[in-house]
Scaffold this active site. Structure first.
Site, short mmCIF file in Angstrom:
data_model
loop_
_atom_site.label_atom_id
_atom_site.label_comp_id
_atom_site.label_asym_id
_atom_site.label_seq_id
_atom_site.Cartn_x
_atom_site.Cartn_y
_atom_site.Cartn_z
N ARG A 171 39.04 53.19 32.44
CA ARG A 171 38.52 51.87 32.03
C ARG A 171 37.01 51.99 31.78
NH1 ARG A 171 42.45 49.99 36.21
NH2 ARG A 171 43.78 48.41 35.26
N ARG A 216 40.18 54.83 27.34
CA ARG A 216 40.41 53.54 26.69
C ARG A 216 39.08 53.01 26.19
NH1 ARG A 216 42.77 48.48 29.94
NH2 ARG A 216 40.70 48.46 30.86
N GLU A 226 50.10 45.20 25.71
CA GLU A 226 49.88 44.28 26.82
C GLU A 226 49.93 42.83 26.37
OE1 GLU A 226 46.17 45.38 28.73
OE2 GLU A 226 45.21 45.89 26.86
N ASN A 271 49.48 44.44 33.67
CA ASN A 271 48.62 43.39 34.24
C ASN A 271 48.43 42.25 33.25
OD1 ASN A 271 48.35 45.19 36.31
ND2 ASN A 271 46.36 45.95 35.63
N ARG A 294 45.68 35.84 35.41
CA ARG A 294 45.78 36.86 36.47
C ARG A 294 44.68 36.73 37.52
NH1 ARG A 294 44.27 42.33 32.99
NH2 ARG A 294 43.77 43.27 34.99
N CYS A 308 50.70 51.61 32.79
CA CYS A 308 49.47 51.81 33.56
C CYS A 308 48.97 50.58 34.29
CB CYS A 308 48.38 52.39 32.67
SG CYS A 308 47.89 51.29 31.34
#
Ligand code: PEP
Ligand code: MG
Length: 558
Positions: A278, A314, A413, A436, A447, A482
């Site tokens: 990240r 990423r 995602e 997520n 979230r 992931c």
């Protein structure tokens, strides 16, 4: 830390310390008066006396004998610490002002808060920022910690943290994993029940916080902590063994990292590579904006450490809860649906190109891969790839070496991407499912919001179906998963049964997930996935998955 970020003071003082504490309060008042006088004089000089009068009013309050008497009595008779007495009394004054009908007077509450802060600062000698300058072990109990504040917690001294707000999928929670410390987020209001120096137990496994535990509870937790250390030690023996199922299928276990130093955590657990780096954490909490060299050094460090193992970098996933600084003029009303992630990069090409150049330059040092976050439409993916092709061309022209065949993938995602997955596959070398965000966008649940945390559910059948669609639509290309779900033991059999052969998890979760992989057959996992997909609500799915895990590995099922 209270709502404004001040340390919540210790509540009581010893009887024989009262005289010293009264003197400390007197000193804080003197220092505060001196500061206000300086402010008043400067403003008088620069702007005129009518503005200086604001500070004159603060001074009058600080010199009000009734206020001092009230505080002195609290310390002398009730043995309150000066900090606690100040915050109690000033909070009461603030409340009175806030209830006044006259809005001008109600606004005066801010002046009182200002005076309270000044006094507390002079008493504590500590500001919020100085939480990064700790000198002894602490647990941090705060109303809120942003991901960047969490990223800056001092790993040497912070033993755990708890926040009143925030959700289970928040990056604040994820960073706790990176720091490898226990944490509970979204606890709800509890800070008024604790003060500095109190004893607390943070049970990150169960999401519980115990204030002022009794001897028996402390003993029980010491025992549990010992047990979990011994489980970890037993799992350590799996480090160099493959994550191979009982019917001989290889599963690749990768690590998720936020900071380059976490490569150590990955290697120590025998990770097969990095499935998600990240990179936006290079920005969070950084004092200056990272330049190409900062990016390059981070990627080169990770590449060097991981050798030939794959490292998926990423590109920046900034925005939503991962914001740089807090500029009120750019605060969005719906940040998770706003300018975040790849959208930020595509709107800010110099930023995006800088990062891509750095990744490409570092690509000759190891086995790097590039992954774009939050791809929602095919056009977006193609735009990102065009920028990448353009950066490659520039590097070529300047004779800079890089891996021309670097693998390029995207995160899946957003439900729109799952629904259209077949159209994306010819444009990518791999995909990685980010559960997520997929959960929040599928179920319309933020979230990061504790008030809807119970609705944020990886077990929801709609989420399971989308996972199945993504894996089946990938047309044989590598699919990684992931999100946090991948590192959560009850979901491992389900994910394997759905066809996943790569899981990327918080490094500390690798041993447990490996243990599960080595204890199950794919045939059985497929059976589990089939049954889970036939259930109609999240609770049934969750209970079923937990029961299945319990049958195989009861010690991992709690
Ligand atoms: C995800 O959304 O599942 C993911 C892995 O990305 P992040 O948690 O950084 O949003
Ligand atoms: Mg995400």
């Amino acid at each position: 830390m209270d709502q404004e970020g001040f340390r919540i003071p210790r509540r009581f003082v010893a009887r024989d310390a009262v005289v010293d504490e009264l003197a400390r309060l007197a000193q804080a008042f003197d220092a505060s008066c001196r500061e206000v006088e300086v402010n008043r004089d400067t403003v008088n000089r620069e702007l005129g006396q009518q503005y200086g009068a604001i500070f004159e009013a603060h001074l009058q309050m600080l010199r009000d004998p009734r206020l001092r008497t009230e505080l002195d009595e609290m310390i002398r008779e009730r043995h309150y610490s000066p900090e606690y007495a100040v915050s109690r009394v000033m909070r009461r004054y603030v409340k009175v002002f806030q209830t006044l009908e006259n809005s001008y007077l109600a606004d005066r509450a801010h002046d009182i808060i200002d005076i309270e802060r000044r006094l507390l600062r002079n008493l504590l000698g500590l500001r919020r920022e100085e939480i990064s300058q700790l000198t002894s072990p602490v647990v941090v109990l705060a109303h809120n910690l942003t991901p960047s504040e969490t990223a800056n917690l001092d790993r040497q001294f912070v033993r755990g943290f708890v926040t009143e707000i925030g959700g289970p999928g928040s990056h604040t929670a994820i960073v706790a994993g990176a720091l490898e410390i226990p944490a509970v987020v979204g606890m709800g209001p509890f800070l008024s029940d604790v003060s500095g120096g109190d004893l607390v137990i943070i049970d990150g496994d169960r999401g519980e916080v115990i204030l002022h535990p009794d001897e028996e509870t402390i003993a029980r937790y010491r025992h549990e902590a010992e047990e979990s250390r011994s489980l970890a030690a037993r799992l350590e023996t799996l480090r160099d063994l493959p994550a191979e199922t009982t019917d001989g299928v290889q599963v690749t276990l990768l690590g998720n990292i936020e900071f380059p130093h976490e490569v150590r955590h990955c290697l120590d657990r025998g990770a097969g590579g990095i499935g998600l780096y990240r990179t936006e954490f290079l920005y969070l909490g950084a004092e200056t904006e990272p330049n190409e060299e900062t990016h390059y050094e981070a990627y080169a460090r990770v590449a060097d450490a991981m050798g030939s193992r794959p490292v998926v970098i990423r590109t920046l996933d900034l925005g939503a809860d991962k914001v740089i600084g807090l500029n009120p003029s750019t605060v969005e009303r719906n940040p998770f649906l706003g300018l975040r992630s790849i959208r930020v990069s595509l709107r800010n090409l110099p930023l995006f190109r800088t990062q891509l150049r750095a990744i490409l330059r570092a690509s000759v040092r190891g086995n790097l891969r590039i992954m774009f976050p939050l791809i929602t439409t095919l056009i977006e993916l193609r735009q990102a790839k065009m920028v990448l092709a353009d950066v490659m061309e520039d590097l070529e022209e300047s004779g800079v070496e890089f891996d021309r065949n670097i693998s390029v993938g995207m995160m899946v995602e957003v439900p729109s991407t799952v629904v259209m997955i077949d159209h994306f596959m010819s444009d990518v070398d791999f995909i990685s499912i980010g559960t997520n965000d997929l959960i929040q966008y599928t179920l319309a649940v933020d979230r990061d919001n504790k008030d809807v945390a119970a609705l944020y559910n990886a077990s929801d059948p709609a989420v399971l179906r989308l996972l199945q669609m993504a894996v089946q639509g990938a047309q044989g290309r590598p699919v990684n998963a992931c999100g946090q779900m991948s590192g959560s033991p009850p979901y491992t059999m389900l994910l394997l049964g759905l066809g996943l052969r790569q899981l990327s998890v918080t490094p500390s979760a690798i041993p447990e997930i490996k243990k599960i992989c080595r204890s199950v057959s794919i045939a059985h996992c497929e059976e589990v996935a089939r049954h889970a997909l036939s259930l109609e609500n999240a609770r049934d799915v969750k209970n079923y998955l937990k029961e299945e895990l319990k049958k195989i590995l009861p010690e991992l099922a709690d």
